[in-house]
Design a protein around this motif. Structure first.
Motif, PDB file in Angstrom:
ATOM      1  N   MET A  40       0.840  -1.211   0.000  1.00 17.61           N
ATOM      2  CA  MET A  40       0.000   0.000   0.000  1.00 17.61           C
ATOM      3  C   MET A  40       0.867   1.250   0.000  1.00 17.61           C
ATOM      4  SD  MET A  40      -2.939   1.267   2.672  1.00 17.61           S
ATOM      5  CE  MET A  40      -4.282   0.577   1.713  1.00 17.61           C
ATOM      6  N   GLU A  41       0.395   2.276  -0.706  1.00 21.47           N
ATOM      7  CA  GLU A  41       1.093   3.553  -0.721  1.00 21.47           C
ATOM      8  C   GLU A  41       0.637   4.394   0.467  1.00 21.47           C
ATOM      9  OE1 GLU A  41       0.645   5.507  -4.436  1.00 21.47           O
ATOM     10  OE2 GLU A  41       1.764   3.982  -5.537  1.00 21.47           O
ATOM     11  N   TYR A  42       1.597   5.118   1.056  1.00 13.82           N
ATOM     12  CA  TYR A  42       1.312   5.948   2.226  1.00 13.82           C
ATOM     13  C   TYR A  42       1.610   7.412   1.933  1.00 13.82           C
ATOM     14  CZ  TYR A  42       0.714   1.934   5.342  1.00 13.82           C
ATOM     15  OH  TYR A  42       0.258   0.788   5.945  1.00 13.82           O
ATOM     16  N   ALA A  43       0.782   8.283   2.529  1.00 11.50           N
ATOM     17  CA  ALA A  43       1.028   9.721   2.510  1.00 11.50           C
ATOM     18  C   ALA A  43       1.457  10.148   3.906  1.00 11.50           C
ATOM     19  CB  ALA A  43      -0.223  10.475   2.093  1.00 11.50           C
ATOM     20  N   LEU A  44       2.624  10.745   3.996  1.00 10.18           N
ATOM     21  CA  LEU A  44       3.138  11.267   5.269  1.00 10.18           C
ATOM     22  C   LEU A  44       2.804  12.745   5.332  1.00 10.18           C
ATOM     23  CD1 LEU A  44       6.802  10.725   6.585  1.00 10.18           C
ATOM     24  CD2 LEU A  44       5.421  12.718   7.122  1.00 10.18           C
ATOM     25  N   ILE A  45       2.064  13.136   6.364  1.00 14.54           N
ATOM     26  CA  ILE A  45       1.579  14.510   6.475  1.00 14.54           C
ATOM     27  C   ILE A  45       1.978  15.090   7.825  1.00 14.54           C
ATOM     28  CG2 ILE A  45      -0.458  16.009   6.394  1.00 14.54           C
ATOM     29  CD1 ILE A  45      -1.864  13.724   4.830  1.00 14.54           C
ATOM     30  N   THR A  46       2.757  16.166   7.810  1.00 18.51           N
ATOM     31  CA  THR A  46       3.104  16.846   9.062  1.00 18.51           C
ATOM     32  C   THR A  46       2.052  17.921   9.352  1.00 18.51           C
ATOM     33  OG1 THR A  46       4.489  18.587   8.062  1.00 18.51           O
ATOM     34  CG2 THR A  46       5.550  16.468   8.565  1.00 18.51           C
ATOM     35  N   ALA A 103      -0.743  17.364  10.864  1.00 17.19           N
ATOM     36  CA  ALA A 103      -1.885  16.648  10.274  1.00 17.19           C
ATOM     37  C   ALA A 103      -3.156  16.674  11.108  1.00 17.19           C
ATOM     38  CB  ALA A 103      -1.484  15.189  10.035  1.00 17.19           C
ATOM     39  N   THR A 104      -3.140  17.295  12.273  1.00 16.89           N
ATOM     40  CA  THR A 104      -4.290  17.154  13.172  1.00 16.89           C
ATOM     41  C   THR A 104      -5.301  18.283  13.068  1.00 16.89           C
ATOM     42  OG1 THR A 104      -3.079  18.228  14.977  1.00 16.89           O
ATOM     43  CG2 THR A 104      -2.922  15.820  14.823  1.00 16.89           C
ATOM     44  N   SER A 105      -5.017  19.294  12.269  1.00 14.41           N
ATOM     45  CA  SER A 105      -5.970  20.402  12.138  1.00 14.41           C
ATOM     46  C   SER A 105      -5.738  21.124  10.820  1.00 14.41           C
ATOM     47  CB  SER A 105      -5.816  21.397  13.305  1.00 14.41           C
ATOM     48  OG  SER A 105      -4.529  21.995  13.276  1.00 14.41           O
ATOM     49  N   GLY A 106      -6.664  21.997  10.473  1.00 11.69           N
ATOM     50  CA  GLY A 106      -6.497  22.872   9.326  1.00 11.69           C
ATOM     51  C   GLY A 106      -6.274  22.148   8.016  1.00 11.69           C
ATOM     52  N   ILE A 107      -5.400  22.687   7.204  1.00  8.28           N
ATOM     53  CA  ILE A 107      -5.117  22.141   5.878  1.00  8.28           C
ATOM     54  C   ILE A 107      -4.580  20.720   5.984  1.00  8.28           C
ATOM     55  CG2 ILE A 107      -3.752  22.433   3.772  1.00  8.28           C
ATOM     56  CD1 ILE A 107      -3.745  25.481   4.401  1.00  8.28           C
ATOM     57  N   GLY A 108      -3.714  20.470   6.963  1.00  8.77           N
ATOM     58  CA  GLY A 108      -3.135  19.138   7.131  1.00  8.77           C
ATOM     59  C   GLY A 108      -4.186  18.084   7.385  1.00  8.77           C
ATOM     60  N   TYR A 109      -5.155  18.392   8.240  1.00  5.33           N
ATOM     61  CA  TYR A 109      -6.223  17.427   8.515  1.00  5.33           C
ATOM     62  C   TYR A 109      -7.066  17.185   7.276  1.00  5.33           C
ATOM     63  CZ  TYR A 109     -10.491  15.296  10.139  1.00  5.33           C
ATOM     64  OH  TYR A 109     -11.567  14.451  10.264  1.00  5.33           O
ATOM     65  N   GLU A 110      -7.427  18.258   6.583  1.00  7.38           N
ATOM     66  CA  GLU A 110      -8.275  18.112   5.397  1.00  7.38           C
ATOM     67  C   GLU A 110      -7.559  17.334   4.296  1.00  7.38           C
ATOM     68  OE1 GLU A 110     -11.340  18.749   5.461  1.00  7.38           O
ATOM     69  OE2 GLU A 110     -11.407  19.895   7.332  1.00  7.38           O
ATOM     70  N   LEU A 111      -6.257  17.485   4.175  1.00 12.93           N
ATOM     71  CA  LEU A 111      -5.502  16.680   3.220  1.00 12.93           C
ATOM     72  C   LEU A 111      -5.485  15.211   3.655  1.00 12.93           C
ATOM     73  CD1 LEU A 111      -2.529  19.061   2.363  1.00 12.93           C
ATOM     74  CD2 LEU A 111      -4.185  18.132   0.728  1.00 12.93           C
ATOM     75  N   SER A 112      -5.411  14.968   4.953  1.00 17.70           N
ATOM     76  CA  SER A 112      -5.474  13.593   5.459  1.00 17.70           C
ATOM     77  C   SER A 112      -6.783  12.925   5.034  1.00 17.70           C
ATOM     78  CB  SER A 112      -5.357  13.575   6.991  1.00 17.70           C
ATOM     79  OG  SER A 112      -4.158  14.163   7.425  1.00 17.70           O
ATOM     80  N   VAL A 113      -7.877  13.667   5.135  1.00 22.71           N
ATOM     81  CA  VAL A 113      -9.182  13.148   4.725  1.00 22.71           C
ATOM     82  C   VAL A 113      -9.171  12.791   3.240  1.00 22.71           C
ATOM     83  CG1 VAL A 113     -11.605  13.778   4.363  1.00 22.71           C
ATOM     84  CG2 VAL A 113     -10.474  14.355   6.530  1.00 22.71           C
ATOM     85  N   LEU A 114      -8.639  13.684   2.419  1.00 21.53           N
ATOM     86  CA  LEU A 114      -8.635  13.455   0.972  1.00 21.53           C
ATOM     87  C   LEU A 114      -7.777  12.254   0.585  1.00 21.53           C
ATOM     88  CD1 LEU A 114      -8.436  17.162  -0.230  1.00 21.53           C
ATOM     89  CD2 LEU A 114     -10.369  15.604  -0.493  1.00 21.53           C
ATOM     90  N   PHE A 115      -6.637  12.112   1.222  1.00 21.40           N
ATOM     91  CA  PHE A 115      -5.792  10.957   0.907  1.00 21.40           C
ATOM     92  C   PHE A 115      -6.444   9.661   1.383  1.00 21.40           C
ATOM     93  CE2 PHE A 115      -2.457  14.088   0.149  1.00 21.40           C
ATOM     94  CZ  PHE A 115      -1.862  13.554  -0.989  1.00 21.40           C
ATOM     95  N   ALA A 116      -7.111   9.698   2.528  1.00 21.59           N
ATOM     96  CA  ALA A 116      -7.833   8.509   2.998  1.00 21.59           C
ATOM     97  C   ALA A 116      -8.954   8.152   2.021  1.00 21.59           C
ATOM     98  CB  ALA A 116      -8.405   8.760   4.390  1.00 21.59           C
ATOM     99  N   GLN A 117      -9.665   9.157   1.538  1.00 18.30           N
ATOM    100  CA  GLN A 117     -10.750   8.924   0.570  1.00 18.30           C
ATOM    101  C   GLN A 117     -10.226   8.275  -0.710  1.00 18.30           C
ATOM    102  OE1 GLN A 117     -12.502  12.785  -0.011  1.00 18.30           O
ATOM    103  NE2 GLN A 117     -13.789  12.651   1.812  1.00 18.30           N
ATOM    104  N   ASN A 118      -8.977   8.558  -1.025  1.00 21.35           N
ATOM    105  CA  ASN A 118      -8.382   8.025  -2.250  1.00 21.35           C
ATOM    106  C   ASN A 118      -7.541   6.771  -2.015  1.00 21.35           C
ATOM    107  OD1 ASN A 118      -8.759   9.967  -4.815  1.00 21.35           O
ATOM    108  ND2 ASN A 118      -8.805  11.185  -2.933  1.00 21.35           N
ATOM    109  N   GLY A 119      -7.720   6.150  -0.849  1.00 16.07           N
ATOM    110  CA  GLY A 119      -7.141   4.833  -0.594  1.00 16.07           C
ATOM    111  C   GLY A 119      -5.703   4.796  -0.144  1.00 16.07           C
TER     112      GLY A 119
END
Length: 253
Positions: free
Chosen positions: A1-7, A9-25
Motif C-alpha cells: 500500500m502507498e502511504y502519505a506522510l503529512i506533518t 496533520a491534526t488540524s487545518g489544511i493538514g487534517y483536510e488533506l489527510s481526509v482526501l488521501f484517505a478517501q483516495n485509498g
C-alpha cells in the motif's frame, strides 16, 4: 500500500488533506507535536475510512527531529510515496521585538526540518523512481513582510528550495509541488497572536485545490482567485500593504 506522510496533520489544511488521501485509498502517516491531537484525529478518521493510519508524536521545532521521525518510519518499512510538509507557524512583530528562541523554533520547523525531511524521503523516492512532495509555502513568499519578517522569509525559502529540487527531481520520476495559500481559517492566526481575516478561505477548500494540483503535478498552487490576482501587484505595493496590515494587527494584540 502507498502511504502519505503529512506533518501538522491534526488540524487545518493538514487534517483536510489527510481526509482526501484517505478517501483516495492511501495509508496515512500522521505527524504532530501533540499525542492527544493525533489520537483524536486517528479516531475521527477511523470512524469514516478503513485505511491504515500510523501516528507519530514529533516536535519538528527541535533540531534533528526530522531524522528521528524518518528513522521511526523506516523501522515500519512503509512505502511513503507522498510527503506533505505542512507543519509551520508564523510570528508578528518588529524583528527586534520577536523572541529570539521562538523565532529560532519557527525557522527550525518552517525551513530546517522541512529540508531535512525532504532530503531523507526523496532518496527513497529516487530509488523507487516515483513519489510526490508537496511543500507548503504561502502567498507571503512572493514579497518581503515587514512586521512578519522571518516568517515571510522562511516561506520564500520554501518556495525557492522547492522549485530548485523540482527541477532536479523531474528526471528521476519524482514530482515536487508548492502550495502557497493565502489567509485560511485555521489555528494559524491564533498562534500568531492575531485574528483570522473574515475573508479567509476554508481549509477544506484549500486542501481540495492542493490535492488536485498535486495530482496534476502543478508547480505552484495558489488557492483562490483573489490570492492569484494579488500576485500581479508591484512588489513594493504588496510590501507596504503587508507592513500596514501587520503593524495594525500588532497594535491590536
Amino acid at each position: 500500500m502507498e502511504y502519505a506522510l503529512i506533518t501538522g496533520a491534526t488540524s487545518g489544511i493538514g487534517y483536510e488533506l489527510s481526509v482526501l488521501f484517505a478517501q483516495n485509498g492511501y495509508g496515512l502517516v500522521l505527524v504532530s507535536s501533540s499525542k492527544e491531537h493525533l489520537e483524536n484525529t486517528e479516531n475521527r478518521l477511523n470512524e469514516q475510512y478503513s485505511v491504515p493510519i500510523l501516528i507519530y508524536e514529533q516536535d519538528l521545532t527541535k533540531q534533528g527531529a526530522a531524522l528521528e521521525l524518518y528513522n521511526k518510519i523506516k523501522q515500519e518499512k512503509l512505502d511513503v510515496t507522498v510527503l506533505i510538509n505542512n507543519a509551520g507557524f508564523g510570528l508578528v512583530g518588529a524583528t527586534d521585538e520577536i523572541n529570539l528562541s521562538i523565532d529560532e523554533q519557527m525557522m527550525m520547523l518552517n525551513v530546517i526540518n522541512l529540508v531535512s525531511l525532504s532530503k531523507l524521503i526523496i532518496l527513497d523516492m529516487y530509488q523507487n523512481k516515483k513519489g510526490k512532495i508537496l511543500n507548503v509555502s504561502s502567498t507571503g513568499a512572493f514579497q518581503p513582510g515587514p512586521y512578519t519578517s522571518t516568517y515571510f522569509a522562511s516561506k520564500a525559502f520554501v518556495l525557492s528550495y522547492s522549485r530548485a529540487i523540482r527541477y532536479e527531481a523531474k528526471a528521476r520520476g519524482v514530482q515536487i509541488c508548492i502550495l502557497c495559500p493565502g489567509a485560511t481559517k485555521t489555528g494559524f492566526f491564533r498562534r500568531e497572536g492575531t485574528t483570522t481575516p473574515n475573508k479567509a478561505m476554508l481549509p477544506e477548500q484549500v486542501a481540495r485545490i492542493a490535492f488536485r494540483g498535486l495530482m496534476k503535478n502543478k508547480e505552484i498552487i495558489i488557492p483562490g482567485l483573489k490570492n492569484r490576482l494579488l500576485q500581479l501587484f508591484p512588489l513594493k505595493i504588496k510590501m507596504l500593504s503587508v507592513a500596514r496590515m501587520k503593524k495594525k494587527k500588532q497594535r491590536l494584540k
